[in-house]
Each structure stands twice: as C-alpha cells, then as structure tokens.
Scaffold this active site. Structure first.
Site, PDB file in Angstrom:
ATOM      1  N   SER A 185       0.786  -1.226   0.000  1.00 34.00           N
ATOM      2  CA  SER A 185       0.000   0.000   0.000  1.00 34.00           C
ATOM      3  C   SER A 185       0.821   1.281   0.000  1.00 34.00           C
ATOM      4  CB  SER A 185      -0.954   0.015   1.199  1.00 34.00           C
ATOM      5  OG  SER A 185      -0.226  -0.008   2.419  1.00 34.00           O
ATOM      6  N   HIS A 213      -5.342  -4.223  -0.929  1.00 32.61           N
ATOM      7  CA  HIS A 213      -5.272  -3.207  -1.977  1.00 32.61           C
ATOM      8  C   HIS A 213      -5.284  -3.816  -3.378  1.00 32.61           C
ATOM      9  CE1 HIS A 213      -4.642   0.446   0.460  1.00 32.61           C
ATOM     10  NE2 HIS A 213      -4.137  -0.406   1.333  1.00 32.61           N
ATOM     11  N   LYS A 243     -12.288  -1.019   0.828  1.00 38.30           N
ATOM     12  CA  LYS A 243     -11.521  -0.219  -0.123  1.00 38.30           C
ATOM     13  C   LYS A 243     -12.263  -0.196  -1.462  1.00 38.30           C
ATOM     14  CE  LYS A 243      -7.219  -0.663   2.393  1.00 38.30           C
ATOM     15  NZ  LYS A 243      -7.798  -1.259   3.620  1.00 38.30           N
TER      16      LYS A 243
END
Length: 395
Positions: A185, A213, A243
């Site tokens: 990340s 991610h 996310k």
C-alpha cells in the site's frame, strides 16, 4: 489524570510534533468522494481507498436501505450464537465464487482478519516468514500467534527460499507460513505470486496473501492471486470490503476445511458482533457490479496511469508503483508534512505518510486516484503539484 500518564503523554506528543511525526486528523463534512469538504473548503481528494467510487454509489445505498428495512440496523449477536443471518452466508458464498475458492469467511474489518486468521492456525511451535514491508495488521497478527517471526527481504524469492530451508532444517517448527501483501500500500508494487507459489510448494510452506489493496483493482477486480491464475495455489486469500468494494469489513477465502476451522478458532469472529445487514447487502451489490461491468475498473487504471505519467514528467519521484497507488516520495519527514499542508492549502487533499508507517527518511505523499475522478480534477491537481513542488524545491 495520574502524574505518570500526564508526563508520558505530554513528553511523547511534543516529541512527535517536533519531529514532524504527529498526524492531524481532519473531519469530512459530507461523503468521501473524488472531492471532499473540510472546514467549509472543497478539495480534490487523493487520499481515499474508495478505488471504484462505490462508497457513494446509489445502487449500494439502495441495497443497504432495503436490507435495513428487512433485517434491522444490527445483527444483534456474535456469529456463533444467533448473529449469522442468511445475508451473511450469501455474502460469503458470493465472495468464494468471486475469488475462485471453496469457501470464505467474513470479519468486521481487514485488521481483524489478520489478527484472527493467522493466530488461529499458527502457534508458538511454528515459524512465519514475513515480507519486511508487510502491513501493520500482518505484523500484529504474527506477533499475536506467538510464532517465530523471520523477516524476508522485500520481494526477494531467493531470500525466501534460503530462509525457508534454514527454518525447515532447524527442526524447531511444526509448520512454516509465508505471508505477504498482494499489493503493497505504500509503494504500489505487486507481489510475485508465481514466485511465491513456486517456493511455497517446493518448501511445503503455508501461503497467505493479504490482498487488501488488490481486491477490486487486480485480476479484473478479483484480486492479485486471480490476476496471476493461482486461486487454487494460495492457502489464505485475505481481502477487505472497505476499499474498492466501498463498504466495511474483511474476509478470508480458501478451502472449506480452512474456513470451517476459522469459524471455530478465529477470536475476532467468535467474540465480535456480526457485520451489519446493510453492510453485507451493500458488499454483495458491489461484487455484482464488479462481476457484470468492468468500466469502473478500467477507469481506475486509466486515471492511475495518467496521474503517474504526468507526475513523473514534472520531475517527482514516484517510486516503482505498478498499480494506481502513486507515492510522491519527498524523504525528510518535516518537509513531507509541509508539502502535504501546502497541497491542502492550494486545494488538493493528499496526506503525508511518515515513520512509523514507512521507514525513516522515506516520507511521502500518497496519491490514490479513483474511478470517480474526472480528467479535469486530475489536471487541476497536477497544476497544484507543480506549483507547490517548485515552491518547496522538491522539483
């Protein structure tokens, strides 16, 4: 307050502030979209993990409202008593299909996944080989397990192979796991999944990929492991629902036996109230959208490539990111904080990331372009970056 606590807090807070390591928390006055409002000012938002813009999608909102009307605002219990509703099991089935695994289990957060799943399988009799740049939740999950933690050089398959051999030859451990982020990340680089699979098979290592991610971003949305075609070869696929999916929660996908074990041994699952029905419904709607329409995924990558290329042209150090995550590496912590403040003053919300989140001396402003950003927003952000970069002598 006790004198000891008062002294500890004032001394250490002052030290953080003097070193540029104290992070101010800003309050959003409205939704977390491509533009946000803070203290009455509208800013271009480059600090959100809302990769596909789904956190504000009308379809997810409608699904959440419908589920709330049917099930209520909360599940009312932990999953193992009577907090498991059919909407939770439906979400887990959809996630397993999406990830290409036999089963999945949903937790209240991605952090909880790593705290619960690692310690449910690994013990003080085991060893964990961990990439040196792994996320804090992985580090904490490894510590909680009591296993011996062996740091592996970042993305170095030969170092992994040698340390795995050493651990096996020592005869000290019952099981050995290798754990890595799928997408890192802070730098945006992607794990070498084929190399990891090769070494883990060769050395009989348990494999664990934290794809927080990567989910929604890699593999046409299904993640980094799926991107490389190794859904059947990785033992633990962990991901978040907060996310790209745009809601909240986390999950682990894997074999049916693994998921059955986590349901009786993962402590955050056992001792935390279930994900709300509204969240579960919104997550399912996000997965449906990603499966049926790749346009948001494609727009995310288009915006990411554009921002990266233009920042590089301006002379910024953007590292070696392979994903839309775009760090602008400044270096010294105080300058990094100042650079971020000036961006915000000029209209771009891009927060500084400094030690201990990244190594000392590698402070950066991390940019997260999303599918919701227009080209005009990104062009304006670039003009501000150029102005501030020249003002502070960064470019």
């Amino acid at each position: 307050m006790s004198k000891a606590l008062d002294s500890f807090l004032s001394r250490n807070l002052d030290e953080l502030k003097s070193k540029g390591l104290y992070n101010e928390i800003d309050v959003l006055e409205g939704a977390n979209g491509p533009k946000i409002t803070i203290r009455g000012r509208q800013l271009i938002n480059l600090s959100s993990n809302n990769y596909l813009g789904l956190a504000n999608d009308a379809r997810l909102k409608a699904a959440a409202v419908e589920a709330t009307e049917k099930y209520g605002v909360g599940a009312g219990a932990v999953r193992t008593i009577n907090g498991t509703m059919d909407i939770h099991t439906e979400l887990e089935k959809k996630l397993a299909r999406f990830k290409g695994t036999e089963a999945a289990i949903v937790f209240q957060s991605g952090f909880n996944c790593n705290m619960g799943a690692i310690s449910a399988v690994m013990t003080k009799n085991d060893a964990i080989l961990s990439d040196e740049l792994n996320h804090a939740s992985i580090i904490d999950g490894c510590r909680l397990s009591g296993a011996k933690i062996i740091r592996v050089k970042h993305q170095d398959m030969e170092d992994l192979r040698e340390k795995a051999k050493e651990a096996k030859l020592s005869g000290l451990y019952e099981k050995i796991m290798y754990i890595s982020d799928g997408v890192f990340s802070m730098d945006g680089d992607v794990a070498n999944i084929p190399g990891i699979v090769e070494v883990c098979k060769e050395q009989d290592l348990i494999s664990y990929i934290d794809d927080a991610h990567g989910s929604g971003v890699m593999g046409h949305g299904a993640g980094t492991v799926k991107h490389f075609g190794h859904a059947k070869d990785i033992d633990f696929q962990m991901g978040t629902l907060s996310k790209a999916i745009g809601v909240v929660g986390g999950y682990v996908a894997g074999s049916q036996d693994l998921i059955d074990w986590l349901k009786v041994r993962a402590r955050p699952f056992l001792f935390s109230t279930s994900l709300t029905p509204a969240n579960a419904a919104a997550c399912m709607e996000a997965i449906r959208i990603m499966e049926e329409d790749g346009s948001l995924h494609d727009k995310l990558w288009e915006n990411g490539r554009f921002l990266k290329a233009e920042l590089k042209k301006l002379g910024f150090n953007i590292g070696n990111s392979e994903t839309p995550i775009t760090p602008v590496i400044i270096g010294e912590e105080t300058l990094t904080q100042k650079f971020s403040r000036r961006l915000i003053e000029e209209g771009v919300y891009a927060k500084s990331i400094v030690f201990p989140t990244v190594p000392m001396g590698t402070g950066r402003v991390r940019n997260m372009p999303t599918a919701a950003h227009s080209r005009e927003m990104l062009e304006e952000a670039l003009r501000i970056y150029e102005r501030v970069g020249k003002e502070l002598g960064v470019i």
